[in-house]
Design a protein around this motif. Structure first.
Motif, short mmCIF file in Angstrom:
data_model
loop_
_atom_site.label_atom_id
_atom_site.label_comp_id
_atom_site.label_asym_id
_atom_site.label_seq_id
_atom_site.Cartn_x
_atom_site.Cartn_y
_atom_site.Cartn_z
N TYR A 23 0.84 -1.20 0.00
CA TYR A 23 0.00 0.00 0.00
C TYR A 23 0.88 1.26 0.00
CZ TYR A 23 -3.48 -3.38 1.82
OH TYR A 23 -4.31 -4.46 2.03
N ASP A 24 1.81 1.31 0.97
CA ASP A 24 2.64 2.51 1.10
C ASP A 24 3.57 2.69 -0.08
OD1 ASP A 24 2.75 3.83 4.20
OD2 ASP A 24 1.70 1.93 3.95
N HIS A 25 4.19 1.61 -0.52
CA HIS A 25 5.15 1.75 -1.61
C HIS A 25 4.47 2.04 -2.94
CE1 HIS A 25 8.30 0.99 1.09
NE2 HIS A 25 8.23 -0.32 1.13
N THR A 26 3.25 1.58 -3.12
CA THR A 26 2.50 1.94 -4.33
C THR A 26 2.21 3.43 -4.34
OG1 THR A 26 1.48 -0.25 -4.55
CG2 THR A 26 0.34 1.60 -5.59
N ALA A 27 1.74 3.96 -3.21
CA ALA A 27 1.45 5.39 -3.13
C ALA A 27 2.72 6.23 -3.29
CB ALA A 27 0.77 5.72 -1.80
N THR A 28 3.81 5.79 -2.65
CA THR A 28 5.08 6.51 -2.77
C THR A 28 5.60 6.50 -4.20
OG1 THR A 28 5.65 6.02 -0.47
CG2 THR A 28 7.47 6.56 -1.95
N HIS A 29 5.48 5.35 -4.86
CA HIS A 29 5.91 5.23 -6.25
C HIS A 29 5.13 6.20 -7.14
CE1 HIS A 29 6.92 3.35 -10.11
NE2 HIS A 29 5.62 3.38 -10.38
N GLU A 30 3.82 6.25 -6.98
CA GLU A 30 3.00 7.09 -7.84
C GLU A 30 3.34 8.57 -7.68
OE1 GLU A 30 -1.02 6.01 -7.04
OE2 GLU A 30 -0.88 4.09 -8.12
N ILE A 31 3.65 8.98 -6.45
CA ILE A 31 4.04 10.37 -6.23
C ILE A 31 5.43 10.63 -6.79
CG2 ILE A 31 4.65 12.06 -4.44
CD1 ILE A 31 2.37 10.84 -2.74
N SER A 32 6.36 9.72 -6.52
CA SER A 32 7.75 9.95 -6.93
C SER A 32 7.92 10.02 -8.44
CB SER A 32 8.65 8.87 -6.34
OG SER A 32 8.68 8.96 -4.92
N VAL A 33 7.10 9.27 -9.18
CA VAL A 33 7.26 9.30 -10.64
C VAL A 33 6.43 10.39 -11.30
CG1 VAL A 33 7.81 6.83 -10.73
CG2 VAL A 33 5.43 7.57 -11.05
N ASP A 34 5.64 11.11 -10.50
CA ASP A 34 4.88 12.24 -11.04
C ASP A 34 5.86 13.40 -11.30
OD1 ASP A 34 3.27 14.46 -11.51
OD2 ASP A 34 1.78 13.87 -10.01
N PRO A 35 5.98 13.88 -12.51
CA PRO A 35 6.95 14.94 -12.80
C PRO A 35 6.53 16.32 -12.32
CG PRO A 35 5.71 14.42 -14.77
CD PRO A 35 5.27 13.43 -13.73
N ASP A 36 5.29 16.46 -11.85
CA ASP A 36 4.78 17.79 -11.52
C ASP A 36 4.11 17.79 -10.15
OD1 ASP A 36 3.88 20.39 -11.53
OD2 ASP A 36 2.25 20.03 -12.95
N TRP A 37 4.90 17.87 -9.10
CA TRP A 37 4.31 17.92 -7.76
C TRP A 37 3.54 19.21 -7.53
CZ3 TRP A 37 8.81 16.02 -4.10
CH2 TRP A 37 9.09 14.68 -4.37
N ARG A 38 4.02 20.31 -8.09
CA ARG A 38 3.30 21.58 -7.91
C ARG A 38 1.89 21.48 -8.49
NH1 ARG A 38 5.93 25.87 -5.91
NH2 ARG A 38 8.21 25.83 -5.83
N GLY A 39 1.78 20.87 -9.64
CA GLY A 39 0.46 20.68 -10.21
C GLY A 39 -0.37 19.70 -9.42
N ARG A 40 0.25 18.65 -8.93
CA ARG A 40 -0.44 17.61 -8.17
C ARG A 40 -1.07 18.18 -6.89
NH1 ARG A 40 0.67 11.98 -8.21
NH2 ARG A 40 -0.24 10.89 -6.44
N TRP A 41 -0.32 19.09 -6.25
CA TRP A 41 -0.76 19.60 -4.95
C TRP A 41 -1.17 21.07 -4.98
CZ3 TRP A 41 4.39 17.16 -3.06
CH2 TRP A 41 4.22 15.76 -2.92
N ALA A 42 -1.41 21.61 -6.17
CA ALA A 42 -1.71 23.04 -6.32
C ALA A 42 -2.96 23.46 -5.57
CB ALA A 42 -1.84 23.39 -7.79
N ASP A 43 -3.91 22.55 -5.39
CA ASP A 43 -5.16 22.93 -4.74
C ASP A 43 -5.17 22.66 -3.23
OD1 ASP A 43 -5.37 20.19 -4.65
OD2 ASP A 43 -7.19 20.04 -5.87
#
Length: 265
Positions: A187-207
């Protein structure tokens, strides 16, 4: 101890301490109450300072149930049910990969979760780091029921602890309880993987506009302070703090005063 039932029928078990504004403690990978006395101590210390502190077992761990298939959205629903039960809104304090749950809960898509603010201790997100091979190895071990080996693999190959140190840990009386949580590593490593490979954290968390603070210790694993810097920089309303003398698991007497400064500016 009390329980709430999540929308998918999963029973989530929790302890509630004190009375006042709510703070929910969200554990990192493999942590839960039976083997995580530090979080329980921190919750009690915070409760003594006029807060409602909630310490719960995430799904699949300890006294809480589990319902397949896992999804991060289901953990957000668990959290929303807890916050409602204690009369939220609530600040979310997270350890390590528990930050994935909190950040998802604070997003606009989860507006009904009732998140007032975020306090994230060493979120383990590293841009571009893939967990694909680790996830495959863990799935193979867990499919064969090798919880013990899966936990050893996690501690050595994922976290990077020396094999000798892990062998010593495996001799401790609490090891079977730690190994019992091995299935939830996916569970944790799946969620961590999905965040880490996202190239745009600012867009992901902008709201995510609630106030946030990101902590790290100055005695922690290499890379953790830089990861905390990156997460804080990506959040629209975040500050940053380093706790002297602390590693990846801060002492209650160190983290609680820091939380109080954030909660009572």
């Amino acid at each position: 101890m009390s329980t709430v039932t999540s929308p998918d029928g999963t029973v989530i078990d929790y302890d509630r301490y004190g009375d006042g504004p709510a703070v929910v403690f969200i554990a990192g990978a493999s942590q839960y109450r039976a083997i995580d006395e530090r979080t329980t101590q921190a919750a009690r210390l915070l409760a003594a300072r006029g807060f409602t502190a909630v310490d719960y077992d995430r799904r699949g761990r300890g006294r809480s149930g589990d319902t397949a298939p896992w999804a991060l959205e289901r953990e957000v629903e668990d959290l929303a049910a807890l916050i409602k039960a204690v009369g939220g809104p609530a600040t979310l304090y997270t350890s390590s990969s528990g930050a994935a749950v909190a950040l998802a809960a604070a997003s606009a898509a989860s507006a009904g979760a009732g998140v007032a603010s975020l306090a994230l201790y060493e979120p383990p997100f590293f841009r571009g780091r893939h967990f694909t091979e680790h996830l495959a190895a863990l799935r193979s071990l867990l499919a064969d029921g090798n919880n013990d080996e899966a936990m050893r693999y996690n501690l050595t190959s994922v976290i990077g602890l020396p094999a000798g140190a892990v062998a010593g840990m495996a001799q401790q009386p609490w090891w079977p309880a730690l190994a019992a949580a091995a299935p939830t590593l996916l569970y944790d490593h799946t969620a961590t993987h999905e965040i880490s490979v996202d190239p745009d954290w600012r867009g992901r968390w902008a709201d995510i506009t609630v106030p946030a603070i990101v902590y790290s210790g100055d005695q922690t694993f290499p890379g953790m302070p830089e990861a905390a810097d990156a997460v804080a920089a990506a959040l629209p309303n975040a500050s940053r703090r380093v706790l002297p003398g602390q590693d990846h698991g801060p002492a209650p007497e160190a983290i609680v005063p820091a939380l109080l400064e954030f909660l009572q500016p």
